[in-house]
Design a protein around this motif. Structure first.
Motif, mmCIF file in Angstrom:
data_model
loop_
_atom_site.group_PDB
_atom_site.id
_atom_site.type_symbol
_atom_site.label_atom_id
_atom_site.label_comp_id
_atom_site.label_asym_id
_atom_site.label_seq_id
_atom_site.Cartn_x
_atom_site.Cartn_y
_atom_site.Cartn_z
ATOM 1 N N ILE A 54 -1.367 2.411 -12.697
ATOM 2 C CA ILE A 54 -1.494 3.291 -11.541
ATOM 3 C C ILE A 54 -0.061 3.533 -11.085
ATOM 4 O O ILE A 54 0.629 2.614 -10.654
ATOM 5 N N HIS A 55 0.392 4.764 -11.239
ATOM 6 C CA HIS A 55 1.777 5.087 -10.918
ATOM 7 C C HIS A 55 2.005 5.093 -9.409
ATOM 8 O O HIS A 55 1.081 5.262 -8.616
ATOM 9 N N GLU A 56 3.267 4.938 -9.060
ATOM 10 C CA GLU A 56 3.696 4.967 -7.671
ATOM 11 C C GLU A 56 3.218 6.249 -6.999
ATOM 12 O O GLU A 56 3.240 7.318 -7.602
ATOM 13 N N TYR A 57 2.786 6.143 -5.766
ATOM 14 C CA TYR A 57 2.339 7.273 -4.945
ATOM 15 C C TYR A 57 1.077 7.963 -5.463
ATOM 16 O O TYR A 57 0.790 9.088 -5.070
ATOM 17 N N ALA A 58 0.311 7.308 -6.318
ATOM 18 C CA ALA A 58 -0.929 7.897 -6.839
ATOM 19 C C ALA A 58 -1.876 8.263 -5.706
ATOM 20 O O ALA A 58 -2.606 9.251 -5.794
ATOM 21 N N PHE A 59 -1.856 7.469 -4.635
ATOM 22 C CA PHE A 59 -2.748 7.700 -3.500
ATOM 23 C C PHE A 59 -1.952 8.018 -2.231
ATOM 24 O O PHE A 59 -2.350 7.674 -1.131
ATOM 25 N N ASN A 60 -0.838 8.696 -2.392
ATOM 26 C CA ASN A 60 0.035 9.065 -1.283
ATOM 27 C C ASN A 60 -0.722 9.881 -0.232
ATOM 28 O O ASN A 60 -1.358 10.876 -0.530
ATOM 29 N N GLY A 61 -0.677 9.434 1.003
ATOM 30 C CA GLY A 61 -1.286 10.168 2.108
ATOM 31 C C GLY A 61 -2.792 10.019 2.213
ATOM 32 O O GLY A 61 -3.423 10.732 2.981
ATOM 33 N N CYS A 62 -3.381 9.112 1.454
ATOM 34 C CA CYS A 62 -4.832 8.878 1.527
ATOM 35 C C CYS A 62 -5.103 7.904 2.662
ATOM 36 O O CYS A 62 -5.463 6.737 2.457
ATOM 37 N N ASN A 63 -4.947 8.369 3.877
ATOM 38 C CA ASN A 63 -5.013 7.520 5.062
ATOM 39 C C ASN A 63 -6.403 6.974 5.360
ATOM 40 O O ASN A 63 -6.544 6.010 6.113
ATOM 41 N N SER A 64 -7.454 7.564 4.802
ATOM 42 C CA SER A 64 -8.823 7.099 5.039
ATOM 43 C C SER A 64 -9.291 6.106 3.988
ATOM 44 O O SER A 64 -10.416 5.602 4.083
ATOM 45 N N LEU A 65 -8.485 5.825 2.995
ATOM 46 C CA LEU A 65 -8.886 4.952 1.893
ATOM 47 C C LEU A 65 -9.105 3.523 2.414
ATOM 48 O O LEU A 65 -8.194 2.879 2.915
ATOM 49 N N LYS A 66 -10.341 3.065 2.310
ATOM 50 C CA LYS A 66 -10.714 1.749 2.826
ATOM 51 C C LYS A 66 -11.190 0.785 1.746
ATOM 52 O O LYS A 66 -11.131 -0.415 1.915
#
Length: 68
Positions: A54-66
């Motif tokens: 999983i590369h760096e920033y793959a989920f950048n800005g996914c603020n709702s990810l729980k």
């Protein structure tokens, strides 16, 4: 069945995406693949052992990810 990676910006700014199931044959999730998917709350993996990177920033800005 031939998908091996989720490329850069594949779901860039997909605001309606709330859940994503990573297929069992995916080995790599690239940088910014889910960039700014602000409604994304959960990621599941069909076969977690298949995932190698999983590369760096793959989920950048996914603020709702729980939940992963």
């Amino acid at each position: 069945s031939t998908l091996k990676m989720i490329c850069d910006n594949a779901f860039d700014e997909c605001k309606s995406l709330t859940h994503f199931e990573v297929p069992s044959n995916v080995e790599e999730i690239h940088e910014n693949a889910f960039n700014q998917c602000t409604s994304l709350a959960e990621i599941t993996f069909e076969k977690p052992s298949a995932l190698k990177t999983i590369h760096e920033y793959a989920f950048n800005g996914c603020n709702s990810l729980k939940k992963i």
